[in-house]
Design a protein around this motif. Structure first.
Motif, short mmCIF file in Angstrom:
data_model
loop_
_atom_site.label_atom_id
_atom_site.label_comp_id
_atom_site.label_asym_id
_atom_site.label_seq_id
_atom_site.Cartn_x
_atom_site.Cartn_y
_atom_site.Cartn_z
N LEU A 335 47.67 -20.22 -13.19
CA LEU A 335 48.04 -18.80 -13.25
C LEU A 335 47.11 -17.95 -12.38
O LEU A 335 47.56 -16.97 -11.77
N GLN A 338 48.41 -18.01 -8.97
CA GLN A 338 49.77 -17.51 -8.78
C GLN A 338 49.84 -16.00 -9.08
O GLN A 338 50.12 -15.58 -10.19
N GLU A 341 53.34 -14.81 -10.44
CA GLU A 341 53.63 -15.17 -11.83
C GLU A 341 52.88 -14.24 -12.79
O GLU A 341 53.44 -13.81 -13.80
#
Length: 367
Positions: A335, A338, A341
Motif C-alpha cells: 500500500l 501504491q 490505491e
C-alpha cells in the motif's frame, strides 16, 4: 443546556467520545459534566473492573474475545435478590440523586453500563429528562437489547442490526461516533511531517495499538524494519505500555527511520503526517482515521466488538487487513508503494463522514 455525560474507564474510547460531546456543548455555550458510570456502584468497583479490563485487553486478548463471544450467545440476565442486582440497584439510586441534585437538562451515555442504569430509571419514571445512548462500535454489542433509550448508531448501514436486537426504528439515530474537534482540523501533510521532525518527501506510516499498546506491535515493527526501504519513516506509539516502550527503544535504537514513541499527546497531528495507519480496529481510532481520510491496515488483535469494526471498514473500502503478521507487513509495504490505491481508500473514508456526530447529537438533544 446542562448535560450529564456518563462514560466508563474501560479503555480510552468511551472517555474520548464523552470529551468530544463535552467540547461541542462548550462550543455552543452549554455545559457538559463527565462522570464514570461504574463509580456509582463504588470507586473500588470502578478501579477493579477497569484494571482487569486493561490486563485482559493487553495480555490476554484471545480470552477477552472469547468472553465477548460468550456474551453474544448468552444475553445478560441479572436476577433479582442476587448481590449483583442489589449493587446495580444501589448504583442506580445514587445516579438518580446526582441527576436530580445537579439540575441537568439531559443525560448522554457513551457506555452500555450507564445506559442500562438510565434505562431502568426512565422506565420507573424517576428520571424524566431527555436521555440517549451513543454506541461506540460498528455493531450492536451484547447489552444493547437492554437499552430502550434513543440510540446514536455509527452509520445508516447498521440500522437493521440495531433493530434486530429490539431497538425500534424511531429510537435509532445514525449520526455517527463523536470524535474530538481536533480531528476535524487538518494540517497539510508536508507541514505536519515537518512539525513531527520528518522529511516531507518521505512516506510515513504510523503504528498504534490503542491506548493500552496491545497487539503484536513489536513483531510487526521488526517485520516492517526488515522489509521497508530505509527512506520510509515508521512511527510506533506504545501509548501507556511502558514495558513495550522500553523494549522497543532498545531493539530499534540503531534504526534511524523507526521512531519509537510512548504516549502521543496530539494524535490528530500525527495522523495528518501519516500516509498509512496500522492499528487495531477500535471504534474510536477507526472513526478518527475516517474523519481524517487516513487509509488503514487493521490488525484483529482482540476480536469481540472489534471484529465488526474491521469488517465494516474493509467492506466500505477504507481499510485492508490480512491474517498473519507477515501478511500484514507485506500488505503495508504494497500500500505504501501504491499511491493510487491509498487515494481510493482515502476517498472512500471521506465519503462516509457527513455532519460531525457530536454536533448532530447536541443539536438533537437541544431540539
Amino acid at each position: 443546556m446542562k448535560i450529564l455525560i456518563l462514560s466508563c474507564n474501560t479503555g480510552e474510547g468511551h472517555n474520548s467520545c464523552a470529551r468530544a460531546i463535552s467540547e461541542e456543548l462548550e462550543r455552543k455555550g452549554d455545559w457538559g459534566y463527565i462522570a464514570d458510570g461504574l463509580a456509582f456502584l463504588s470507586t473500588g468497583t470502578s478501579k477493579f473492573v477497569s484494571g482487569w479490563h486493561t490486563r485482559l485487553y493487553r495480555y490476554f486478548p484471545r480470552l477477552y474475545g472469547k468472553g465477548y463471544e460468550y456474551a453474544e450467545k448468552h444475553p445478560m440476565n441479572i436476577k433479582k435478590h442476587t448481590a449483583a442486582y442489589r449493587m446495580i440497584r444501589r448504583g442506580a439510586k445514587r445516579l438518580r440523586k446526582v441527576i436530580k441534585a445537579g439540575g441537568y437538562d439531559g443525560v448522554i451515555c457513551t457506555h452500555l453500563f450507564p445506559a442500562m442504569m438510565v434505562t431502568g430509571l426512565v422506565k420507573k419514571g424517576t428520571v424524566t429528562i431527555p436521555a440517549c445512548f451513543v454506541a461506540t462500535d460498528y455493531t450492536a454489542s451484547p447489552g444493547c437489547e437492554k437499552v430502550s433509550l434513543p440510540t446514536i448508531t455509527p452509520h445508516p448501514d447498521l440500522t437493521g442490526e440495531f433493530q434486530a436486537v429490539g431497538i425500534p426504528a424511531e429510537n435509532i439515530l445514525a449520526y455517527g461516533i463523536p470524535v474530538r474537534s481536533m480531528f476535524t482540523e487538518k494540517t497539510d501533510k508536508a507541514e505536519a511531517k515537518r512539525k513531527a521532525g520528518l522529511d516531507p518527501e518521505r512516506l510515513h506510516m504510523v503504528i498504534m495499538g490503542g491506548s493500552m499498546g496491545c497487539g503484536p506491535m513489536e513483531e510487526l515493527t521488526q517485520l516492517l524494519a526488515n522489509s521497508l526501504p530505509t527512506e520510509y519513516d515508521v512511527t510506533v506509539a506504545c501509548s501507556s505500555n511502558r514495558q513495550l516502550l522500553r523494549r522497543m527503544e532498545r531493539k530499534f535504537e540503531d534504526r534511524p527511520n523507526i521512531h519509537i514513541r510512548g504516549y502521543i499527546g496530539n494524535v490528530s497531528a500525527m495522523m495528518d503526517s501519516a500516509d498509512l495507519f496500522l492499528t487495531k480496529p477500535g471504534g474510536i481510532s477507526t472513526t478518527e482515521a475516517m474523519v481524517k481520510g487516513l487509509p488503514m491496515v487493521l490488525v484483529n488483535v482482540v476480536g469481540g466488538c472489534e471484529t465488526p469494526n474491521l469488517e465494516f471498514f474493509v467492506s466500505h473500502g477504507g481499510a485492508a487487513t490480512a491474517d498473519t503478521p507477515e501478511a500484514i507487513a507485506a500488505l503495508c509495504k504494497r500500500l505504501l508503494e501504491q499511491d493510487e490505491e491509498r487515494l481510493i481508500m482515502r476517498q472512500s473514508l471521506l465519503a462516509m463522514h457527513k455532519t460531525p456526530a457530536a454536533q448532530a447529537i447536541c443539536d438533537c438533544l437541544e431540539a
